[in-house]
Design a protein around this motif. Structure first.
Motif, short mmCIF file in Angstrom:
data_model
loop_
_atom_site.label_atom_id
_atom_site.label_comp_id
_atom_site.label_asym_id
_atom_site.label_seq_id
_atom_site.Cartn_x
_atom_site.Cartn_y
_atom_site.Cartn_z
N ARG A 69 20.07 2.82 4.17
CA ARG A 69 19.89 4.22 4.59
C ARG A 69 19.98 5.16 3.39
O ARG A 69 20.92 5.13 2.60
N GLY A 70 18.94 6.01 3.21
CA GLY A 70 18.93 7.01 2.15
C GLY A 70 18.65 6.48 0.75
O GLY A 70 18.67 7.24 -0.21
N ARG A 71 18.36 5.19 0.63
CA ARG A 71 18.14 4.60 -0.70
C ARG A 71 16.66 4.69 -1.09
O ARG A 71 15.77 4.75 -0.25
N TRP A 72 16.43 4.70 -2.38
CA TRP A 72 15.08 4.66 -2.95
C TRP A 72 14.78 3.23 -3.38
O TRP A 72 15.64 2.55 -3.93
N PHE A 73 13.55 2.79 -3.16
CA PHE A 73 13.11 1.47 -3.60
C PHE A 73 12.15 1.64 -4.77
O PHE A 73 11.19 2.40 -4.68
N LYS A 74 12.42 0.94 -5.86
CA LYS A 74 11.53 0.97 -7.02
C LYS A 74 10.43 -0.04 -6.75
O LYS A 74 10.64 -1.26 -6.81
N ILE A 75 9.25 0.45 -6.42
CA ILE A 75 8.16 -0.39 -5.95
C ILE A 75 7.42 -1.03 -7.12
O ILE A 75 6.88 -0.33 -7.98
N PRO A 76 7.37 -2.37 -7.16
CA PRO A 76 6.64 -3.03 -8.25
C PRO A 76 5.13 -2.96 -8.02
O PRO A 76 4.66 -2.83 -6.89
N ALA A 77 4.37 -3.04 -9.11
CA ALA A 77 2.90 -3.07 -9.01
C ALA A 77 2.52 -4.28 -8.16
O ALA A 77 3.14 -5.34 -8.25
N GLY A 78 1.52 -4.11 -7.32
CA GLY A 78 1.06 -5.21 -6.49
C GLY A 78 1.76 -5.30 -5.15
O GLY A 78 1.37 -6.09 -4.29
N SER A 79 2.81 -4.50 -4.93
CA SER A 79 3.50 -4.48 -3.64
C SER A 79 2.57 -3.90 -2.59
O SER A 79 1.67 -3.11 -2.89
N GLU A 80 2.81 -4.25 -1.34
CA GLU A 80 1.99 -3.67 -0.27
C GLU A 80 2.18 -2.16 -0.18
O GLU A 80 1.36 -1.46 0.42
N TYR A 81 3.25 -1.63 -0.77
CA TYR A 81 3.52 -0.20 -0.71
C TYR A 81 3.08 0.54 -1.96
O TYR A 81 3.10 1.76 -1.99
N SER A 82 2.67 -0.16 -3.01
CA SER A 82 2.31 0.51 -4.26
C SER A 82 1.07 1.39 -4.10
O SER A 82 0.94 2.41 -4.77
N SER A 83 0.19 1.05 -3.17
CA SER A 83 -1.03 1.85 -2.99
C SER A 83 -0.75 3.21 -2.36
O SER A 83 -1.58 4.11 -2.42
N MET A 84 0.43 3.39 -1.75
CA MET A 84 0.74 4.69 -1.15
C MET A 84 0.81 5.79 -2.20
O MET A 84 0.63 6.96 -1.88
N ALA A 85 1.07 5.43 -3.44
CA ALA A 85 1.13 6.43 -4.50
C ALA A 85 -0.24 6.77 -5.06
O ALA A 85 -0.35 7.61 -5.95
N ASP A 86 -1.31 6.17 -4.52
CA ASP A 86 -2.66 6.45 -5.02
C ASP A 86 -3.05 7.92 -4.86
O ASP A 86 -3.86 8.44 -5.62
N LEU A 87 -2.49 8.60 -3.86
CA LEU A 87 -2.78 10.02 -3.69
C LEU A 87 -2.32 10.83 -4.89
O LEU A 87 -2.82 11.92 -5.14
N CYS A 88 -1.37 10.30 -5.65
CA CYS A 88 -0.86 11.01 -6.83
C CYS A 88 -1.91 11.09 -7.93
O CYS A 88 -1.79 11.89 -8.84
N ASP A 89 -2.92 10.25 -7.86
CA ASP A 89 -3.97 10.24 -8.87
C ASP A 89 -5.03 11.27 -8.49
O ASP A 89 -5.95 10.98 -7.74
N LEU A 90 -4.90 12.49 -9.00
CA LEU A 90 -5.82 13.56 -8.63
C LEU A 90 -7.27 13.24 -8.95
O LEU A 90 -8.18 13.65 -8.24
N ALA A 91 -7.52 12.49 -10.01
CA ALA A 91 -8.90 12.16 -10.38
C ALA A 91 -9.56 11.31 -9.30
O ALA A 91 -10.78 11.30 -9.18
N GLY A 92 -8.78 10.60 -8.51
CA GLY A 92 -9.34 9.77 -7.45
C GLY A 92 -9.67 10.53 -6.18
O GLY A 92 -10.35 10.01 -5.30
N LEU A 93 -9.20 11.78 -6.06
CA LEU A 93 -9.52 12.59 -4.90
C LEU A 93 -10.92 13.17 -5.07
O LEU A 93 -11.25 13.70 -6.12
N THR A 94 -11.72 13.05 -4.07
CA THR A 94 -13.11 13.46 -4.12
C THR A 94 -13.30 14.86 -4.68
O THR A 94 -14.18 15.11 -5.49
#
Length: 190
Positions: A69-94
């Motif tokens: 509860r309340g903890r942060w997970f340091k997500i490794p590359a290739g994790s099923e959750y790593s793609s959620m940060a793709d929105l952070c890449d502004l160049a990838g937004l249309t």
């Protein structure tokens, strides 16, 4: 950026708020309809993911939710959750560019977004579908809004509003003791 996205498979609506810069620093907060909230922080190549207790319970079960509860997970590359940060890449937004050169663009209609004069641009791609980008008609030609579809069908599955250009991104400090160095534990793990 603030707005919503509707998942095509489940029909579930997710409200999103994000601050990001062109270097990849990002804070994303999401509220998933009937499933809870989560937050993502990305800086210097590190992605941290913090689900709410309700979200973690749905993903991994009550025992995992209670323990982390309340903890942060340091997500490794290739994790099923790593793609959620793709929105952070502004160049990838249309609306911020066309890195693949696969989008067709047509001039749309003038209008207003949040009281600012805008010009609509209809974007389409065989892979991604149809979108409308509303660009500022005065000053720097920055995106003010991006939504799915065109005309009357626009904005049914996604609307994202962009504001606060040229405001520095300041991410919250995360106490070292609140970070779990690794992916989320398996479902049912204690």
């Amino acid at each position: 950026m603030a707005g919503f996205v509707v998942d095509e498979d489940s029909g579930r609506r997710t409200g999103v708020q994000m601050v990001a810069d062109r270097t990849g620093q990002c804070q994303l907060k999401a509220d998933v309809e009937s499933a809870g909230q989560f937050e993502i922080l990305r800086t210097e190549g590190t992605t941290l993911f913090r689900p709410s207790a309700a979200t973690l319970t749905a993903m991994r079960g009550a025992a995992v939710a209670e323990r982390y509860r309340g903890r942060w997970f340091k997500i490794p590359a290739g994790s099923e959750y790593s793609s959620m940060a793709d929105l952070c890449d502004l160049a990838g937004l249309t609306a911020f560019g066309d890195p693949n050169g696969s989008w067709q663009a047509l001039a749309g209609e003038p209008g207003t977004v949040a009281g600012l004069a805008s010009m609509g641009v209809q974007l389409s791609s065989t892979e991604e579908g149809a979108f409308t980008a509303h660009l500022a008609a005065e000053g720097a030609m920055v995106p003010l809004r991006v939504e799915d579809g065109w005309g009357e069908s626009a904005g049914k599955k996604m609307t994202l509003d962009f504001t606060d250009y040229d405001v520095p991104v300041v991410l919250p400090a995360v106490p070292a003791g609140s970070v779990v160095d690794g992916d989320l534990p398996a479902k049912g793990a204690a």
